[in-house]
Design a protein around this motif. Sequence first.
Motif, PDB file in Angstrom:
ATOM      1  N   SER B  40      34.716  45.681  40.241  1.00 20.21           N
ATOM      2  CA  SER B  40      35.322  45.639  41.575  1.00 20.21           C
ATOM      3  C   SER B  40      36.103  44.347  41.764  1.00 20.21           C
ATOM      4  CB  SER B  40      34.269  45.853  42.668  1.00 20.21           C
ATOM      5  OG  SER B  40      33.369  44.794  42.707  1.00 20.21           O
ATOM      6  N   ALA B  41      35.626  43.243  41.201  1.00 15.39           N
ATOM      7  CA  ALA B  41      36.377  41.980  41.315  1.00 15.39           C
ATOM      8  C   ALA B  41      37.733  42.092  40.629  1.00 15.39           C
ATOM      9  CB  ALA B  41      35.567  40.828  40.714  1.00 15.39           C
ATOM     10  N   GLN B  42      37.771  42.747  39.455  1.00 22.74           N
ATOM     11  CA  GLN B  42      39.043  42.869  38.740  1.00 22.74           C
ATOM     12  C   GLN B  42      40.004  43.796  39.477  1.00 22.74           C
ATOM     13  OE1 GLN B  42      39.606  40.660  36.345  1.00 22.74           O
ATOM     14  NE2 GLN B  42      37.519  40.081  36.915  1.00 22.74           N
ATOM     15  N   LEU B  43      39.497  44.907  40.018  1.00 22.79           N
ATOM     16  CA  LEU B  43      40.386  45.806  40.762  1.00 22.79           C
ATOM     17  C   LEU B  43      40.965  45.108  41.990  1.00 22.79           C
ATOM     18  CD1 LEU B  43      38.673  49.304  40.476  1.00 22.79           C
ATOM     19  CD2 LEU B  43      40.980  48.681  39.722  1.00 22.79           C
ATOM     20  N   LYS B  44      40.130  44.297  42.654  1.00 24.35           N
ATOM     21  CA  LYS B  44      40.647  43.558  43.818  1.00 24.35           C
ATOM     22  C   LYS B  44      41.666  42.501  43.393  1.00 24.35           C
ATOM     23  CE  LYS B  44      36.731  44.569  46.793  1.00 24.35           C
ATOM     24  NZ  LYS B  44      35.490  44.103  47.445  1.00 24.35           N
ATOM     25  N   ALA B  45      41.430  41.887  42.234  1.00 27.84           N
ATOM     26  CA  ALA B  45      42.387  40.886  41.736  1.00 27.84           C
ATOM     27  C   ALA B  45      43.707  41.549  41.332  1.00 27.84           C
ATOM     28  CB  ALA B  45      41.781  40.124  40.561  1.00 27.84           C
TER      29      ALA B  45
END
Lengths: 87, 87
Positions: B40-45
């Motif tokens: 989820s952190a990568q998708l938000k980034a």
Amino acid sequence: ADPAAGRQKAGLCATCHGALGMGQTPDAPHLAGQPEIYLSAQLKAFRSGARRHEVMNVMAKPLSDADIADLAAWYASLKIDVVRPPE
Amino acid sequence: ADPAAGRQKAGLCATCHGALGMGQTPDAPHLAGQPEIYLSAQLKAFRSGARRHEVMNVMAKPLSDADIADLAAWYASLKIDVVRPPE
């Protein structure tokens, strides 16, 4: 690129990414079996700062292109399989 | 976060990352079994542009927080194992 050399160089990586490339913390991705091209591209992006991560920017900074090639070869050499696909 | 909903939403992702989260191209990482928090952190980034990738910035742009949570739950639900550790 030499996977055996990469394994030797990966001692510090294992703290977060595991001895066989399986992440040990919730924000450390598994590296085992990732495509070699992807792994080297990410290490170069962390080294240059193009991809930001507090820890990885520091870890990647001193790596030579040969180090990166060896590390990528090492993690790419670890084959993975999906063991429990949901029904 | 609902893995089943994530699976439904992951149709486009499968083109590069495979139906079960195993990357199909040299620059598409395997997503199967990655930590949910990492995914989820990568998708938000990618959505914000903090992490740059020509394709992923476009793919992530329209995702809601709920979409991202579902997608991360789906890929995290796929368990992986290292099947061939080198001797």
